[in-house]
Structures are given as C-alpha cells and as structure tokens.
Design a protein around this motif. Structure first.
Motif, PDB file in Angstrom:
ATOM      1  N   VAL A  84       5.043 -52.288   5.790  1.00 31.13           N
ATOM      2  CA  VAL A  84       4.646 -51.419   4.678  1.00 31.13           C
ATOM      3  C   VAL A  84       5.363 -50.082   4.811  1.00 31.13           C
ATOM      4  CG1 VAL A  84       2.741 -50.210   3.550  1.00 31.13           C
ATOM      5  CG2 VAL A  84       2.381 -52.512   4.465  1.00 31.13           C
ATOM      6  N   VAL A  85       5.932 -49.622   3.711  1.00 28.80           N
ATOM      7  CA  VAL A  85       6.540 -48.284   3.644  1.00 28.80           C
ATOM      8  C   VAL A  85       5.718 -47.458   2.667  1.00 28.80           C
ATOM      9  CG1 VAL A  85       8.607 -46.956   3.101  1.00 28.80           C
ATOM     10  CG2 VAL A  85       8.829 -49.254   4.096  1.00 28.80           C
ATOM     11  N   ARG A  86       5.354 -46.244   3.101  1.00 25.23           N
ATOM     12  CA  ARG A  86       4.531 -45.386   2.249  1.00 25.23           C
ATOM     13  C   ARG A  86       5.196 -44.024   2.114  1.00 25.23           C
ATOM     14  NH1 ARG A  86      -0.460 -44.023   3.793  1.00 25.23           N
ATOM     15  NH2 ARG A  86      -1.548 -44.559   1.858  1.00 25.23           N
ATOM     16  N   GLU A  87       5.129 -43.483   0.926  1.00 18.05           N
ATOM     17  CA  GLU A  87       5.612 -42.137   0.659  1.00 18.05           C
ATOM     18  C   GLU A  87       4.525 -41.380  -0.078  1.00 18.05           C
ATOM     19  OE1 GLU A  87       9.315 -42.097  -1.375  1.00 18.05           O
ATOM     20  OE2 GLU A  87      10.456 -42.809   0.342  1.00 18.05           O
ATOM     21  N   ASN A  88       4.295 -40.149   0.346  1.00 20.19           N
ATOM     22  CA  ASN A  88       3.252 -39.322  -0.254  1.00 20.19           C
ATOM     23  C   ASN A  88       1.911 -40.049  -0.233  1.00 20.19           C
ATOM     24  OD1 ASN A  88       5.194 -37.298  -0.868  1.00 20.19           O
ATOM     25  ND2 ASN A  88       5.755 -38.419  -2.726  1.00 20.19           N
ATOM     26  N   ARG A  89       1.645 -40.738   0.888  1.00 19.72           N
ATOM     27  CA  ARG A  89       0.393 -41.455   1.111  1.00 19.72           C
ATOM     28  C   ARG A  89       0.170 -42.584   0.103  1.00 19.72           C
ATOM     29  NH1 ARG A  89      -3.871 -36.515   2.601  1.00 19.72           N
ATOM     30  NH2 ARG A  89      -2.641 -35.670   4.338  1.00 19.72           N
ATOM     31  N   THR A  90       1.246 -43.098  -0.458  1.00 15.29           N
ATOM     32  CA  THR A  90       1.159 -44.191  -1.419  1.00 15.29           C
ATOM     33  C   THR A  90       2.157 -45.270  -1.037  1.00 15.29           C
ATOM     34  OG1 THR A  90       0.540 -42.658  -3.183  1.00 15.29           O
ATOM     35  CG2 THR A  90       1.327 -44.830  -3.858  1.00 15.29           C
ATOM     36  N   THR A  91       1.736 -46.512  -1.086  1.00 16.86           N
ATOM     37  CA  THR A  91       2.622 -47.625  -0.754  1.00 16.86           C
ATOM     38  C   THR A  91       3.737 -47.732  -1.787  1.00 16.86           C
ATOM     39  OG1 THR A  91       0.771 -48.827   0.223  1.00 16.86           O
ATOM     40  CG2 THR A  91       2.736 -50.099  -0.320  1.00 16.86           C
ATOM     41  N   CYS A  92       4.982 -47.785  -1.300  1.00 19.64           N
ATOM     42  CA  CYS A  92       6.122 -47.925  -2.212  1.00 19.64           C
ATOM     43  C   CYS A  92       6.946 -49.174  -1.919  1.00 19.64           C
ATOM     44  CB  CYS A  92       7.014 -46.694  -2.170  1.00 19.64           C
ATOM     45  SG  CYS A  92       7.687 -46.317  -0.532  1.00 19.64           S
ATOM     46  N   LEU A  93       6.701 -49.821  -0.767  1.00 20.09           N
ATOM     47  CA  LEU A  93       7.392 -51.068  -0.432  1.00 20.09           C
ATOM     48  C   LEU A  93       6.499 -51.881   0.489  1.00 20.09           C
ATOM     49  CD1 LEU A  93      11.142 -51.512   0.537  1.00 20.09           C
ATOM     50  CD2 LEU A  93       9.355 -52.656   1.855  1.00 20.09           C
ATOM     51  N   MET A  94       6.352 -53.164   0.160  1.00 21.93           N
ATOM     52  CA  MET A  94       5.609 -54.083   1.016  1.00 21.93           C
ATOM     53  C   MET A  94       6.415 -55.351   1.198  1.00 21.93           C
ATOM     54  SD  MET A  94       1.649 -53.763  -0.340  1.00 21.93           S
ATOM     55  CE  MET A  94       1.091 -55.006   0.829  1.00 21.93           C
ATOM     56  N   ALA A  95       6.380 -55.889   2.413  1.00 18.71           N
ATOM     57  CA  ALA A  95       7.144 -57.104   2.706  1.00 18.71           C
ATOM     58  C   ALA A  95       6.374 -57.958   3.696  1.00 18.71           C
ATOM     59  CB  ALA A  95       8.518 -56.745   3.274  1.00 18.71           C
ATOM     60  N   GLU A  96       6.212 -59.233   3.358  1.00 19.06           N
ATOM     61  CA  GLU A  96       5.635 -60.231   4.261  1.00 19.06           C
ATOM     62  C   GLU A  96       6.575 -61.425   4.284  1.00 19.06           C
ATOM     63  OE1 GLU A  96       1.737 -61.410   3.152  1.00 19.06           O
ATOM     64  OE2 GLU A  96       0.947 -59.375   2.992  1.00 19.06           O
ATOM     65  N   PHE A  97       6.970 -61.865   5.454  1.00 22.34           N
ATOM     66  CA  PHE A  97       7.839 -63.039   5.538  1.00 22.34           C
ATOM     67  C   PHE A  97       7.985 -63.489   6.988  1.00 22.34           C
ATOM     68  CE2 PHE A  97      10.535 -59.230   5.369  1.00 22.34           C
ATOM     69  CZ  PHE A  97      11.262 -59.341   6.561  1.00 22.34           C
ATOM     70  N   ALA A  98       8.390 -64.741   7.142  1.00 21.56           N
ATOM     71  CA  ALA A  98       8.815 -65.264   8.434  1.00 21.56           C
ATOM     72  C   ALA A  98      10.339 -65.400   8.368  1.00 21.56           C
ATOM     73  CB  ALA A  98       8.174 -66.617   8.707  1.00 21.56           C
ATOM     74  N   ALA A  99      11.027 -64.954   9.408  1.00 18.82           N
ATOM     75  CA  ALA A  99      12.490 -64.949   9.381  1.00 18.82           C
ATOM     76  C   ALA A  99      13.056 -65.442  10.701  1.00 18.82           C
ATOM     77  CB  ALA A  99      13.013 -63.544   9.082  1.00 18.82           C
ATOM     78  N   LYS A 100      14.163 -66.162  10.601  1.00 22.54           N
ATOM     79  CA  LYS A 100      14.889 -66.623  11.785  1.00 22.54           C
ATOM     80  C   LYS A 100      16.371 -66.660  11.467  1.00 22.54           C
ATOM     81  CE  LYS A 100      14.884 -71.009  13.008  1.00 22.54           C
ATOM     82  NZ  LYS A 100      14.461 -72.319  13.558  1.00 22.54           N
ATOM     83  N   PHE A 101      17.183 -66.299  12.436  1.00 23.95           N
ATOM     84  CA  PHE A 101      18.635 -66.319  12.281  1.00 23.95           C
ATOM     85  C   PHE A 101      19.228 -67.441  13.132  1.00 23.95           C
ATOM     86  CE2 PHE A 101      17.308 -62.034  11.358  1.00 23.95           C
ATOM     87  CZ  PHE A 101      18.072 -61.684  10.262  1.00 23.95           C
ATOM     88  N   ILE A 102      20.160 -68.172  12.567  1.00 25.97           N
ATOM     89  CA  ILE A 102      20.917 -69.172  13.311  1.00 25.97           C
ATOM     90  C   ILE A 102      22.333 -68.626  13.465  1.00 25.97           C
ATOM     91  CG2 ILE A 102      21.768 -71.535  13.342  1.00 25.97           C
ATOM     92  CD1 ILE A 102      19.368 -72.324  11.666  1.00 25.97           C
TER      93      ILE A 102
END
Length: 258
Positions: A27-45
């Motif tokens: 979660v990224v928040r600016e001015n005490r407000t959420t501006c970006l949210m990300a949920e995921f599973a990731a893997k690199f080959i």
C-alpha cells in the motif's frame, strides 16, 4: 520537495495479512490517503550460465526466484503516472512497476484507462540463494519492451486469479526472463476509500473461466424450464381432450341415439 518525498515514502507492506504465504500486499499512501494498492504472488524464472563438467562448455541453468514477503518498498503516486518499487535479500533483487493512465477518443466518446506500462527487474547472479556457480557473476537488468499489460478502465481495480506470464529481456546476453503473476488485485490510480479497492475489472481469462463455470448451470436451468413447460402443455392438452365429447366413428353406434 521534502514534504513530497515524505509523502512518496508513506508505504506499508501488509503481506503478513494474507493467508497465502506466496501472496504479497503493498500500500502506498499520500496525505494519509491510499493512492496505490497491490496484491499479487510473483515469481521470476531467470536463466544463467554455468560451466559444464569439462569446464570448457557453458550450459544454461534456471533460477526460480519468488518475491520475498519481507520486501522493502517505495512508491510514488501521480495523476497519470505511478510507480511501485520492491527490493529483497539486501537489494540483490529489485522489481520496479510503472503505471500509466491515459485517454482515447472512441465511438462512445472519450474514455480513460490505466495500464502497466513498464517493468524493470534487477538481479545479482553472485547471490547464492538462487544462483549456484554462475559464470561471471554480477548484476543484470531485465526490462519489458513496449509493454501494455493489465489494461483497466479508469476508476476501477484490476483483478486476475489466473497466472499470467510477462517476458522481460535481460542485459545478460539478451536472455529471456519470465515474470509469473497470479492472484492479482491492483489499483494505482483513483482510489476513493482508504485501504479499499474500487470495483474490479476481471481479466479475460477469469471472465472465460467464470463463463465456463456458469454456462452448464444456465443450460441446465434452460433445459429444466423447457421440460416443465412441455409437461405443462401436455397436461393441459390432455385435460382439454379428455373433457371433450367423443363422437363415435362407427356409424352403427348411432342406433341408440333418437
């Protein structure tokens, strides 16, 4: 500038809240407000070179590198551009995701959407957790080329449970690095409630799977309805014909009528 930097660095790694140990939440928040949210599973080959047993030839091995739950993060939100940066194992691995919001004129009028526009993955083949005896160990960068992924209407979040594969080209002899994403829920713009995703926009694969799951049920309901209607019509027809006076076809049967 200092205030802006402080706002950019108001970030939270909430991966511990996920029951799936392979899934991360940021979660990224600016001015005490959420501006970006990300949920995921990731893997690199990641392919890399090692010496063959004769120490003359090179052979290619493969490193499977999951995104660590303890990843450090940075974020940056903007009106039309947003970024998410994740790093783990003492910055041996760094993933940067770049998002872009833009508009186009269509037959229905102007429409806006956002997309994942660029990916940059930096990895160090001298790190021994995933790389064993790499030839000429060192840092490399794998990047996307003209990427347009996770395209979503503006004001909505992107959701995709199915696994997606995105190819990146590495600075290590142009090797192809694969990024595997799954269980994705992401929104880099226009979040209206703190810590809450907006209405989801499902990826085509999930839409198709949902249709495949519901289609047999729909067809079953239609078939059941047809059977009920047919039986109803037959029952009504049977009652009507049973109540009608049956006129004998054999004329000899008319003798008793007078």
């Amino acid at each position: 500038a200092a205030a802006r930097l402080a706002a950019e660095q108001e970030v939270e790694n909430l991966s511990g809240l996920s029951p799936n140990p392979e899934k991360d939440i940021f979660v990224v928040r600016e001015n005490r407000t959420t501006c970006l949210m990300a949920e995921f599973a990731a893997k690199f080959i990641v392919p890399y070179d090692v010496w063959a047993s004769n120490y003359v030839d090179l052979i290619t091995e493969q490193a499977d590198i999951p995104l660590s739950r303890g990843a450090e993060m940075k974020g940056k939100c903007g009106t039309n551009e947003s970024e998410l940066e994740l790093s783990w194992l003492d910055r041996a691995y760094t993933l940067k995701l770049f998002f872009l919001k833009e508009g186009h004129n269509t037959s229905r009028g102007p429409e806006a959407f956002w997309r994942l526009s660029r990916i940059q993955f930096t990895y160090d083949t001298s790190e021994r957790t995933y790389f064993k005896d790499a030839v000429s160990p060192g840092k490399h960068t794998a990047s996307s080329h003209r990427l347009s992924a996770l395209v979503t209407p503006a004001g909505k979040s992107y959701e995709c449970q199915a696994q997606q594969t995105i190819s990146l080209i590495s600075s290590d002899h142009q090797k192809s690095v694969q990024l595997l994403l799954s269980e994705v829920r992401l929104q880099p713009f226009d979040i209206t409630a703190d810590f809450v995703f907006s209405e989801e926009h499902k990826c085509p694969v999930d839409q198709r799977e949902q249709l495949e799951e519901t289609l047999p049920l729909i067809l079953g309901l239609i078939l059941g309805l047809v059977i009920v209607v047919t039986l109803g019509i037959y029952h009504i027809h049977h009652k009507l014909t049973a109540s009608q006076v049956q006129i004998p076809r054999d004329r000899s049967q008319y003798k008793h009528m007078g």
